[in-house]
Design a protein around this motif. Structure first.
Motif, PDB file in Angstrom:
ATOM      1  N   ASN A 259       0.828  -1.205   0.000  1.00  0.00           N
ATOM      2  CA  ASN A 259       0.000   0.000   0.000  1.00  0.00           C
ATOM      3  C   ASN A 259       0.862   1.254   0.000  1.00  0.00           C
ATOM      4  OD1 ASN A 259      -2.767   1.195   0.324  1.00  0.00           O
ATOM      5  ND2 ASN A 259      -1.828   2.016   2.173  1.00  0.00           N
ATOM      6  N   PHE A 260       1.962   1.223   0.739  1.00  0.00           N
ATOM      7  CA  PHE A 260       2.861   2.384   0.805  1.00  0.00           C
ATOM      8  C   PHE A 260       3.473   2.674  -0.568  1.00  0.00           C
ATOM      9  CE2 PHE A 260       7.315   3.811   1.300  1.00  0.00           C
ATOM     10  CZ  PHE A 260       7.071   5.089   1.775  1.00  0.00           C
ATOM     11  N   PHE A 261       3.997   1.647  -1.223  1.00  0.00           N
ATOM     12  CA  PHE A 261       4.631   1.877  -2.528  1.00  0.00           C
ATOM     13  C   PHE A 261       3.595   2.179  -3.610  1.00  0.00           C
ATOM     14  CE2 PHE A 261       8.092  -0.755  -0.546  1.00  0.00           C
ATOM     15  CZ  PHE A 261       9.020   0.271  -0.500  1.00  0.00           C
ATOM     16  N   SER A 262       2.369   1.693  -3.444  1.00  0.00           N
ATOM     17  CA  SER A 262       1.313   2.032  -4.398  1.00  0.00           C
ATOM     18  C   SER A 262       1.012   3.524  -4.380  1.00  0.00           C
ATOM     19  CB  SER A 262       0.030   1.259  -4.073  1.00  0.00           C
ATOM     20  OG  SER A 262       0.194  -0.109  -4.272  1.00  0.00           O
ATOM     21  N   SER A 263       1.092   4.111  -3.181  1.00  0.00           N
ATOM     22  CA  SER A 263       0.768   5.536  -3.058  1.00  0.00           C
ATOM     23  C   SER A 263       1.781   6.421  -3.764  1.00  0.00           C
ATOM     24  CB  SER A 263       0.690   5.926  -1.575  1.00  0.00           C
ATOM     25  OG  SER A 263       1.949   5.772  -0.949  1.00  0.00           O
ATOM     26  N   LEU A 264       2.944   5.873  -4.133  1.00  0.00           N
ATOM     27  CA  LEU A 264       3.975   6.661  -4.812  1.00  0.00           C
ATOM     28  C   LEU A 264       3.755   6.748  -6.317  1.00  0.00           C
ATOM     29  CD1 LEU A 264       7.151   5.274  -2.959  1.00  0.00           C
ATOM     30  CD2 LEU A 264       5.705   7.223  -2.327  1.00  0.00           C
ATOM     31  N   PHE A 265       2.838   5.939  -6.829  1.00  0.00           N
ATOM     32  CA  PHE A 265       2.584   5.899  -8.279  1.00  0.00           C
ATOM     33  C   PHE A 265       1.106   6.169  -8.515  1.00  0.00           C
ATOM     34  CE2 PHE A 265       6.280   3.328  -7.469  1.00  0.00           C
ATOM     35  CZ  PHE A 265       7.131   3.577  -8.535  1.00  0.00           C
ATOM     36  N   SER A 266       0.815   7.211  -9.296  1.00  0.00           N
ATOM     37  CA  SER A 266      -0.580   7.612  -9.519  1.00  0.00           C
ATOM     38  C   SER A 266      -1.387   6.504 -10.189  1.00  0.00           C
ATOM     39  CB  SER A 266      -0.634   8.887 -10.371  1.00  0.00           C
ATOM     40  OG  SER A 266      -0.025   8.665 -11.639  1.00  0.00           O
ATOM     41  N   LYS A 267      -0.714   5.642 -10.956  1.00  0.00           N
ATOM     42  CA  LYS A 267      -1.385   4.531 -11.618  1.00  0.00           C
ATOM     43  C   LYS A 267      -2.134   3.660 -10.608  1.00  0.00           C
ATOM     44  CE  LYS A 267      -0.122   0.450 -14.386  1.00  0.00           C
ATOM     45  NZ  LYS A 267       1.018  -0.214 -15.079  1.00  0.00           N
ATOM     46  N   TYR A 268      -1.565   3.525  -9.412  1.00  0.00           N
ATOM     47  CA  TYR A 268      -2.167   2.695  -8.377  1.00  0.00           C
ATOM     48  C   TYR A 268      -2.870   3.506  -7.292  1.00  0.00           C
ATOM     49  CZ  TYR A 268       0.752  -0.820 -10.587  1.00  0.00           C
ATOM     50  OH  TYR A 268       1.327  -1.657 -11.504  1.00  0.00           O
ATOM     51  N   SER A 269      -2.347   4.672  -6.991  1.00  0.00           N
ATOM     52  CA  SER A 269      -2.942   5.462  -5.901  1.00  0.00           C
ATOM     53  C   SER A 269      -4.314   6.005  -6.278  1.00  0.00           C
ATOM     54  CB  SER A 269      -2.006   6.622  -5.524  1.00  0.00           C
ATOM     55  OG  SER A 269      -1.839   7.510  -6.615  1.00  0.00           O
ATOM     56  N   LYS A 270      -4.571   6.209  -7.576  1.00  0.00           N
ATOM     57  CA  LYS A 270      -5.839   6.787  -8.007  1.00  0.00           C
ATOM     58  C   LYS A 270      -6.824   5.746  -8.538  1.00  0.00           C
ATOM     59  CE  LYS A 270      -3.890  11.318  -9.129  1.00  0.00           C
ATOM     60  NZ  LYS A 270      -3.679  12.335 -10.173  1.00  0.00           N
ATOM     61  N   ASN A 271      -6.459   4.480  -8.419  1.00  0.00           N
ATOM     62  CA  ASN A 271      -7.352   3.431  -8.905  1.00  0.00           C
ATOM     63  C   ASN A 271      -7.367   2.293  -7.889  1.00  0.00           C
ATOM     64  OD1 ASN A 271      -8.237   0.965 -10.416  1.00  0.00           O
ATOM     65  ND2 ASN A 271      -8.396   2.432 -12.104  1.00  0.00           N
ATOM     66  N   GLU A 272      -8.499   2.142  -7.202  1.00  0.00           N
ATOM     67  CA  GLU A 272      -8.584   1.139  -6.135  1.00  0.00           C
ATOM     68  C   GLU A 272      -8.509  -0.284  -6.679  1.00  0.00           C
ATOM     69  OE1 GLU A 272      -8.465   1.575  -3.029  1.00  0.00           O
ATOM     70  OE2 GLU A 272      -8.694   3.736  -2.880  1.00  0.00           O
ATOM     71  N   GLY A 273      -8.979  -0.503  -7.892  1.00  0.00           N
ATOM     72  CA  GLY A 273      -8.883  -1.826  -8.488  1.00  0.00           C
ATOM     73  C   GLY A 273      -7.439  -2.216  -8.762  1.00  0.00           C
ATOM     74  N   LYS A 274      -6.650  -1.296  -9.337  1.00  0.00           N
ATOM     75  CA  LYS A 274      -5.237  -1.560  -9.606  1.00  0.00           C
ATOM     76  C   LYS A 274      -4.459  -1.722  -8.300  1.00  0.00           C
ATOM     77  CE  LYS A 274      -3.376  -1.444 -13.045  1.00  0.00           C
ATOM     78  NZ  LYS A 274      -3.026  -2.591 -13.913  1.00  0.00           N
TER      79      LYS A 274
END
Length: 783
Positions: A259-274
């Motif tokens: 979850n922490f590293f996801s927040s660093l990339f908009s591809k994942y931070s802005k899409n709950e499915g990704k």
């Protein structure tokens, strides 16, 4: 925006990637010529996000990502810079997996080293360096001999250090008291840190991870504070000697890293499915470092944890598990150049006649799983519904005190559970000093070390047998009360310990039976005098797999984890037989594993793909409103004012509202989410002049005909989902349940000939399933 429903000239207005819910929609400032100002060019904040304890819309998230990817692909042809950005976007997933694997492996190695030191700290301290464990301390000593490799002058027990006595009643009592005091200190620190800084750091974490991966929002559960506190307190609680393990919580720790590293990339931070694809891979990395089983970790994530697991996620999970395992191997926390503490090498094959005791161990594992689940859920329910739940610190202290007082006198409960399992798995070679290997040797025996024949049991083996029996009863009882307290608590290791103890006792029994009655027909063909024909450690391994399977109901991933864990590739068939038998026996008493049982206990909205719905009910039996209830709250397409909508939102707590042509026709137009309506109205009031409470809100392409002196209307067609999922009132609920599971819906609308009749939410489906199973439908607490 992915405008599947738009056609012709309307397509040119589509800009953002939400199927029906997107950017801010402004509307309508009428100029003197009668034209309306169209939508705002920039999206307003928080659109597309979800409130806490709500379910995500999988279809919308998938559509958003598809449109985002299409946009990046088309832009990559415009310039070199855009092409480089598209490459970075494509590789961002692998970068995230690499970072997750590195951090998860590092944290697991640090936890293993810290647990080793702090567990030994309860018994003594190293004089040369207090941060050395017992084993490390004696490694560095030049006075250590092979015969007394566990004793060295540099390592002193507390009685030797405080009163200069190593033997006698006073030394024993002092060591006993120090053991209890250290255990209480560790447990108190752990529960205090969890309660003050990160309440979500308690428990195993796997039930909540399963719920989050199914599309539920629990904000803070995978946060940075949770990661830090869970890592620290996990060391404390395992070192305290409580009947729990670190393996389940390590999955939670790895998902926090994801979850922490996801927040660093908009591809994942802005899409709950990704984001959930990343978390699935992180769960695989967590099991990989917990057991040293990278392939088993991937299968565990696929079989037990993940709700949505596409092929791309399988590859990335494999990569994350590989990196995590490599990192842990580089740290080498066990000092044996292995990923695990339990690695064993057996020198004899198994025989077909042994399948019978293996299957009996599977039956025991299934019965133990049923007993544990029912006992633990009953105790946890009592904790939630009585005053006991108001005193979590006191509960932890009492359970720790009872555990330490009873555990110390028995050498098989005093040591850490991982060391106990390792000893139970081990084969008895010529160099083993364990009580379990105290056999009577034949002085004329000149056989090689790797082929020691079966021998009659000595006094040490019989002493170990009754000590193991007492330890087994104690472990069965105390684990029921330990799992679920307000501290990090895993279940894998205690379950394996129960099975390993039972299996080792059965193995020794079969071994002695074969030795003394080798002429029986069952032993005659494969167990001759002087032959090494029964391996008690193998029975311990099979028993451990059976009990773990009985509690969690794992099958394929369990077998793979066990043979990776022990290196016993040759013994897959016994493991499979025990795992399948365990699952069959446990399923005969109830289909739920321990994690599903805790999900239902906590009321999480989780639709298990393993459950079957066979009742003959229809959508009309489940939809709301039901007979006698107020009519469905709806929006009309062009006749409600902003004030009407704001009043409806204030007086209800629904997640969204169907939009119809008019209250008379009830013909369905689309569906508007509550959160998007609130944000759209708020933004329109701030950024669009002329929007007042009396402004007409409309969802059509063209504004309604209004008197000349009317306030400016507000156009909100962009927040309208024009393709909501619908079923007819005669659709079987079996089909509806399957649709909710496979598409991850939040709600579907019920119609007849295009006319809106009602709505079915995920919560309604769960309540109906509970009611059909004769359970309390009000146990489903969240949206």
């Amino acid at each position: 925006m992915l405008c599947r429903w738009a056609a012709g000239r309307a397509m040119r207005h589509c800009r953002f990637s939400l199927p029906g819910v997107t950017s801010m929609v402004n509307a309508g400032a009428m100029s003197g010529s009668g034209n309306l100002m169209d939508f705002l060019d920039e999206p307003f904040p928080d659109v597309g996000t979800y409130e806490d304890f709500h379910t995500i819309d999988w279809l919308r998230e998938k559509s958003r990502d598809t449109d985002r990817h299409r946009k990046i692909t088309s832009k990559s042809k415009e310039s070199i810079w855009e092409f480089i950005k598209s490459l970075l976007d494509a590789w961002s997933g692998w970068v995230v997996m690499l970072l997750i694997g590195l951090l998860a492996g590092t944290l697991a190695g640090v936890i293993d080293l810290a647990v080793d030191w702090m567990t030994d700290l309860k018994e003594g301290v190293c004089l040369s360096a207090f941060w050395y464990s017992h084993e490390q301390c004696c490694w560095t000593s030049n006075e250590t001999t092979f015969e007394d490799r566990d004793k060295c002058p540099l390592w002193q027990k507390w009685s030797e250090l405080l009163v200069n006595q190593s033997e006698g009643a006073s030394a024993y009592i002092l060591n006993y008291l120090m053991y209890i005091l250290w255990a209480l200190l560790f447990a108190f620190l752990a529960v205090s840190l969890v309660r003050v800084f990160a309440p979500y750091a308690c428990g195993s974490g796997i039930p909540e991870i399963k719920t989050i991966l199914s599309g539920f929002i629990i904000r803070g559960y995978l946060g940075k504070w949770t990661l830090l506190i869970k890592t620290v307190t996990l060391v404390l609680v395992v070192s305290s000697g409580l009947s729990l393990g670190k393996e389940g919580p390590l999955v939670h720790v790895a998902c926090c890293c994801g979850n922490f590293f996801s927040s660093l990339f908009s591809k994942y931070s802005k899409n709950e499915g990704k984001r959930r694809e990343v978390l699935s891979a992180a769960a695989a990395a967590g099991v990989s470092v917990a057991f040293g089983a990278p392939i088993g970790g991937v299968l565990f994530s696929l079989e037990e944890v993940s709700y949505y697991f596409p092929l791309k996620t399988l590859w990335r999970s494999f990569f994350a598990a590989l990196v995590a395992a490599f990192t842990l191997r580089s740290i080498n926390p066990f000092g044996n150049s292995r990923l695990v503490l339990f690695y064993v090498e057996y020198h004899t094959p198994w025989y077909m006649a042994e399948l019978f005791p293996f299957i009996l161990l599977g039956v025991f594992g299934g019965l133990w799983g049923t007993l544990f689940i029912r006992g633990n859920i009953a105790w946890c329910r009592r904790r939630k519904t009585t005053r006991l739940g108001k005193y979590p610190v006191l509960e932890v202290i009492v359970v720790t005190a009872v555990t330490a007082i009873i555990a110390y006198p028995n050498p098989y409960t005093r040591r850490s559970t991982s060391e106990l399992i390792s000893e139970l798995f081990n084969d008895c070679g010529a160099l083993e000093s364990s009580q379990l290997c105290d056999y009577i040797n034949d002085p004329n025996m000149t056989r090689p070390v790797d082929d020691i024949p079966d021998r009659p049991a000595g006094v040490g083996v019989y002493t170990a047998m009754w000590q193991l029996a007492l330890a087994l009863v104690f472990k069965i009882v105390i684990t029921i009360f330990t799992f679920g307290m307000k501290i990090p608590s895993g279940l894998f290791i205690p379950s394996m310990a129960v099975g390993a103890m039972a299996g080792r006792m059965v193995g020794i029994g079969v071994e002695q039976l074969a030795y003394h009655h080798h002429d029986w027909i069952v032993f005659r063909n494969w167990c001759r005098p002087g032959a090494d024909c029964v391996t008690p450690g193998l029975y311990a391994m099979v028993g451990a797999a059976a009990c773990l399977g009985g509690v969690t109901r794992m099958t394929v991933s369990l077998v793979v984890i066990m043979f990776e864990l022990t290196g016993g590739l040759e013994y897959i068939v016994p493991l499979m037989a025990a795992a399948v038998t365990s699952k069959w026996v446990a399923d005969a008493f109830g289909k739920e594993g321990i994690y599903e049982a805790h999900i239902h206990l906590n009321g999480y909205p989780f639709l298990d793909v393993k459950d079957e719905f066979t009742h003959r009910t229809l959508a009309t039996d489940v939809m709301r409103p039901r007979r006698g209830e107020p009519p469905l709250s709806v929006l009309t397409q062009d006749s409600m004012t902003v004030e009407d909508v704001e009043t409806l939102i204030k007086e209800t707590d629904y997640n969204g509202f169907p939009v119809v042509v008019s209250r008379d026709s009830e013909r369905l137009i689309g569906f508007a989410q509550r959160r998007e309506l609130i944000l759209a109205i708020k933004n329109a009031r701030q950024r669009q002049e002329g929007i007042v409470s009396n402004s007409i809100m409309y969802f059509t392409e063209e504004p309604p005909e209004l008197p000349a002196n009317s306030p400016h209307p507000l156009k909100l067609r962009r927040v309208l989902n024009l393709s909501p999922f619908t079923v007819t009132d005669h659709t079987p609920m079996e089909t509806v349940v399957d649709i909710f599971r496979k598409l991850g819906l939040r709600q579907c609308l019920v119609t007849r000939s295009g006319r809106l009749l009602g709505i079915i939410t995920k919560k309604d489906v769960l309540r109906h399933m509970a009611q059909m199973a004769n359970q309390d439908p009000e146990s489903i607490m969240f949206n």
